[in-house]
Design a protein around this motif. Structure first.
Motif, PDB file in Angstrom:
ATOM      1  N   ASN A 116       0.799  -1.222   0.000  1.00 20.99           N
ATOM      2  CA  ASN A 116       0.000   0.000   0.000  1.00 20.99           C
ATOM      3  C   ASN A 116       0.834   1.276   0.000  1.00 20.99           C
ATOM      4  N   ARG A 117       2.160   1.134   0.035  1.00 19.84           N
ATOM      5  CA  ARG A 117       3.029   2.303  -0.069  1.00 19.84           C
ATOM      6  C   ARG A 117       3.385   2.623  -1.519  1.00 19.84           C
ATOM      7  N   ILE A 118       2.919   1.804  -2.458  1.00 21.66           N
ATOM      8  CA  ILE A 118       3.185   2.004  -3.884  1.00 21.66           C
ATOM      9  C   ILE A 118       1.987   2.662  -4.546  1.00 21.66           C
ATOM     10  N   ARG A 119       2.238   3.758  -5.257  1.00 13.89           N
ATOM     11  CA  ARG A 119       1.188   4.474  -5.986  1.00 13.89           C
ATOM     12  C   ARG A 119       1.585   4.549  -7.452  1.00 13.89           C
ATOM     13  N   VAL A 120       0.659   4.261  -8.345  1.00 14.81           N
ATOM     14  CA  VAL A 120       0.952   4.201  -9.783  1.00 14.81           C
ATOM     15  C   VAL A 120       0.210   5.311 -10.520  1.00 14.81           C
ATOM     16  N   LEU A 121       0.954   6.021 -11.382  1.00 14.64           N
ATOM     17  CA  LEU A 121       0.382   7.023 -12.272  1.00 14.64           C
ATOM     18  C   LEU A 121       0.497   6.495 -13.699  1.00 14.64           C
ATOM     19  N   SER A 122      -0.591   6.488 -14.444  1.00 18.32           N
ATOM     20  CA  SER A 122      -0.540   5.989 -15.826  1.00 18.32           C
ATOM     21  C   SER A 122      -1.680   6.596 -16.634  1.00 18.32           C
ATOM     22  N   ASP A 123      -1.351   7.094 -17.832  1.00 20.58           N
ATOM     23  CA  ASP A 123      -2.389   7.614 -18.726  1.00 20.58           C
ATOM     24  C   ASP A 123      -2.335   6.942 -20.092  1.00 20.58           C
ATOM     25  N   GLY A 124      -1.475   5.916 -20.234  1.00 18.66           N
ATOM     26  CA  GLY A 124      -1.435   5.144 -21.478  1.00 18.66           C
ATOM     27  C   GLY A 124      -0.656   5.767 -22.607  1.00 18.66           C
ATOM     28  N   THR A 125      -0.020   6.922 -22.381  1.00 12.45           N
ATOM     29  CA  THR A 125       0.726   7.580 -23.452  1.00 12.45           C
ATOM     30  C   THR A 125       2.214   7.596 -23.132  1.00 12.45           C
TER      31      THR A 125
END
Length: 280
Positions: free
Chosen positions: A48-57
């Protein structure tokens, strides 16, 4: 951690953060539109300390690093590439130094190299004192960027230039070093993965280094950074000859110092442990 097509290595990179002796951290992974299943590997990470940012580009590392900077909530920000690994005490040692020396804005450390097979390589050259690091910025800082830990407020003030695809770290230092305090710990706290050196890679790196130096010359109204452009041109010629004659390994050896037998064994042991933990 900015990640692009890192499916084969990111699990090990993340495992090296999970094993840190300092456990109070958040890992922000900015996935950059990978095509090799990197996002799927990241989705399988359960902490739960891992956060992911992704928009596919695919927008490039500088854009993703600025997104991470915007999202960071801790007082310090540590750089971590998706194909390297941190030694277990890295965060503890670097954060402790920053806490004890609040005048320091950005801290690097010693960095060993290793190849795809986990074989220990060499020790990347490093300057440790601020005056030495910034003495001739147009000729290079020798300030291992994959090992950086700094004040989050510093990164927020000195953001990455999004028009560069490589050499973004050098560009940041060229803009920030005159008003910042830089130091480095000489001890090895990071292992940097060496992949195949190609002419395309050398050309892109030297081109963006030259672009950053030209910008610095215009910004500072100082011709000295242009000497660095000539230096990078000479280095590109040497690298082209090395690639053409199959002497890339000789070129890489000249950029680093030999590891001691003890440090070589330490890296091998850590990498073997890392592979076991990443496979669980």
């Amino acid at each position: 951690m900015a990640a692009y097509n890192a499916a084969a290595t990111i699990r090990e990179a993340v495992a090296s953060i999970l094993w840190q002796s300092l456990s109070d951290w958040e890992l922000i992974i900015a996935e950059d539109g990978s095509t090799d299943g990197t996002l799927g590997v990241i989705a399988g990470l359960s902490d739960n300390r891992i956060r992911v940012l992704s928009d596919g580009t695919n927008r490039g590392k500088p854009v993703r690093m600025n997104q991470i900077i915007d999202q960071a909530q801790a007082p310090y920000l540590a750089i971590m590439d998706a194909d390297d690994f941190s030694y277990p005490t890295r965060l503890e040692r670097q954060v402790s130094h920053l806490e004890a020396n609040p005048h320091v804005d950005l801290l690097a450390s010693g960095m060993a190299t290793f190849d795809e097979g986990g074989h220990a390589g060499r020790w990347r050259r490093l300057r440790t004192e601020h005056a030495d690091i910034v003495r001739h910025p147009w000729l290079g800082f020798h300030f291992n960027s994959p090992t950086w830990v700094g004040k989050t407020a510093w990164f927020q003030h000195h953001r990455y230039s999004e028009g560069l695809r490589v050499a973004e770290d050098e560009d940041l230092l060229l803009r920030a070093s005159a008003t910042s305090v830089l130091e480095a710990l000489p001890e090895l706290l990071m292992a940097y993965r060496i992949d195949q050196w190609t002419w395309s890679k050398a050309r892109s790196m030297r081109r963006d280094h030259a672009k950053a130096l030209a910008r610095a010359a215009m910004r500072q109204r100082d011709l000295r950074p242009l000497a660095g452009v000539a230096v990078h041109g000479a280095k590109l010629l040497r690298e082209g000859l090395a690639v053409a004659t199959g002497r890339e390994e000789v070129l890489l050896r000249k950029r680093a110092l030999s590891l001691s037998g003890r440090e070589t064994e330490r890296l091998r042991t850590l990498y073997a442990r890392l592979q076991r933990e990443a496979s669980q």
